[in-house]
Design a protein around this motif. Structure first.
Motif, PDB file in Angstrom:
ATOM      1  N   GLN A   1     -50.189  61.707  12.618  1.00 11.45           N
ATOM      2  CA  GLN A   1     -49.582  61.029  13.754  1.00 11.45           C
ATOM      3  C   GLN A   1     -49.571  59.524  13.491  1.00 11.45           C
ATOM      4  OE1 GLN A   1     -51.484  62.116  17.397  1.00 11.45           O
ATOM      5  NE2 GLN A   1     -50.171  60.797  18.630  1.00 11.45           N
ATOM      6  N   THR A   2     -48.395  58.914  13.654  1.00 11.08           N
ATOM      7  CA  THR A   2     -48.271  57.465  13.376  1.00 11.08           C
ATOM      8  C   THR A   2     -48.861  56.697  14.559  1.00 11.08           C
ATOM      9  OG1 THR A   2     -46.033  57.734  14.204  1.00 11.08           O
ATOM     10  CG2 THR A   2     -46.285  57.512  11.825  1.00 11.08           C
ATOM     11  N   ASP A   3     -50.178  56.776  14.632  1.00 11.81           N
ATOM     12  CA  ASP A   3     -50.871  56.201  15.774  1.00 11.81           C
ATOM     13  C   ASP A   3     -52.180  55.589  15.289  1.00 11.81           C
ATOM     14  OD1 ASP A   3     -51.348  55.563  18.346  1.00 11.81           O
ATOM     15  OD2 ASP A   3     -51.441  57.627  19.108  1.00 11.81           O
TER      16      ASP A   3
ATOM     17  N   TYR B   1     -43.378  59.482  15.557  1.00 13.70           N
ATOM     18  CA  TYR B   1     -43.087  58.073  15.292  1.00 13.70           C
ATOM     19  C   TYR B   1     -42.166  57.510  16.387  1.00 13.70           C
ATOM     20  CZ  TYR B   1     -41.234  53.952  12.961  1.00 13.70           C
ATOM     21  OH  TYR B   1     -40.857  52.671  12.666  1.00 13.70           O
TER      22      TYR B   1
ATOM     23  N   CYS C   1     -46.823  51.740  15.781  1.00 12.88           N
ATOM     24  CA  CYS C   1     -46.357  52.904  15.002  1.00 12.88           C
ATOM     25  C   CYS C   1     -45.846  52.437  13.635  1.00 12.88           C
ATOM     26  CB  CYS C   1     -45.221  53.613  15.732  1.00 12.88           C
ATOM     27  SG  CYS C   1     -45.758  54.851  16.900  1.00 12.88           S
TER      28      CYS C   1
END
Ligand code: ATP
Ligand code: MG
Length: 258
Positions: free
Chosen positions: A155-157, A191, A198
């Motif tokens: 997860q782009t977190d 994303y 992000c």
């Protein structure tokens, strides 16, 4: 020809493993590939996406894991649900998979049960997709030993890469034991291009993973939550949505790997 086996794993929860298993499987199926989806998660979310409910599951992958080798070929047809999800066959999981660590206490060759049992059905499929649970244990080891490719949804977190070391440690141990490296690719998920955080995480992933990362980036799309809630794939909600297109692009990339 034997199926290519794709393990979708990351011990971090809620990063898009089941979403990737279900929707990549559907995207491949829409490209006329024969796909089998195996639900290795005791919480059986992929099974629910195929609208197979716990009370109606007579045989699950847990029965296969427990069965002696000579019964595997009889068990597969009993547990397989033909074309249960958008053209894919589904092998349901169930909560008893959480007991496998104990069930397998004295089992010899316990890490390769899945790999060996899949030989009975492998030639019926182009791809077999393994939806893995969010922890490191015997189910993950079985998935990695069987896999031709490990797909790691990330997860782009914030803290996206945190905890991945455990997965890579397992991978390196298995590489040594198997005498071959397990091929892997990271997949950025959820994303949001409007969020600077992000983009920063994506850049960090690209630096860390270099070539071991798909070009496809799975964007955030509310249709995924709708699909999870309704128990279906994004292609059943909106086949022209941004999310649907992302998994089509991923399917094309996967096809180019072999
Ligand atoms: N690209 C996306 N955009 C928006 N929502 C998403 C996206 N991918 C997944 N989701 C949603 O995020 C939630 C978690 O996703 P998912 O169940 O696929 O994660 P998981 O890694 O399988 O979780 P677990 O570790 O619990 O098995 C679900 O409600 C899903 O619909
Ligand atoms: Mg899941």
């Amino acid at each position: 020809m034997c199926a290519k086996i794709l393990a979708i794993a990351n011990q971090k929860g809620g990063v898009g493993k089941t979403t990737t298993s279900v929707n990549l499987g559907c995207a491949l199926s829409r490209l006329d590939k024969k796909v089998l989806l195996l639900d290795l998660d005791p919480h059986a979310c992929a099974t629910l996406h195929a609208r197979i409910y716990p009370e109606e599951v007579q045989y699950s992958l847990h029965d296969l894991f427990l069965a002696p080798e000579e019964n595997w070929s009889t068990l597969w047809p009993l547990l397989l649900r033909t074309q249960a999800l958008h053209g894919m066959d589904v092998a349901p999981g169930c909560i008893r998979l959480s007991e496998l660590e104990v069930d397998f206490k004295d089992r010899s060759g316990k890490g390769s049960v899945l790999s060996r049992s899949l030989r009975a059905v492998s030639s019926d499929y182009d791809f077999i997709i393994l939806d893995c649970p969010p922890h490191v244990g015997i189910l993950l080891v079985n998935a990695l030993v069987a896999a031709d490719l490990l797909i790691i949804p990330i997860q782009t977190d914030f803290l996206a890469l945190h905890g991945l070391k455990l997965l890579f440690d397992t991978l390196h141990t298995l590489n040594k034991a198997l005498g071959r490296p397990i091929l892997y690719r990271a997949l950025p998920t959820m994303y949001d291009r409007r969020a600077k955080a992000c983009t920063r995480v994506l850049e960090l992933m690209q630096r860390k993973m270099e070539h071991a990362m798909f070009n496809t980036i799975i964007g955030i799309d509310t249709n995924f939550r709708e699909a999870s809630a309704q128990g279906c794939s994004i292609y059943d909600i909106n086949q022209n949505s941004r999310g649907a297109r992302c998994y089509e692009a991923l399917a094309q990339e996967v096809l180019c790997l072999w």
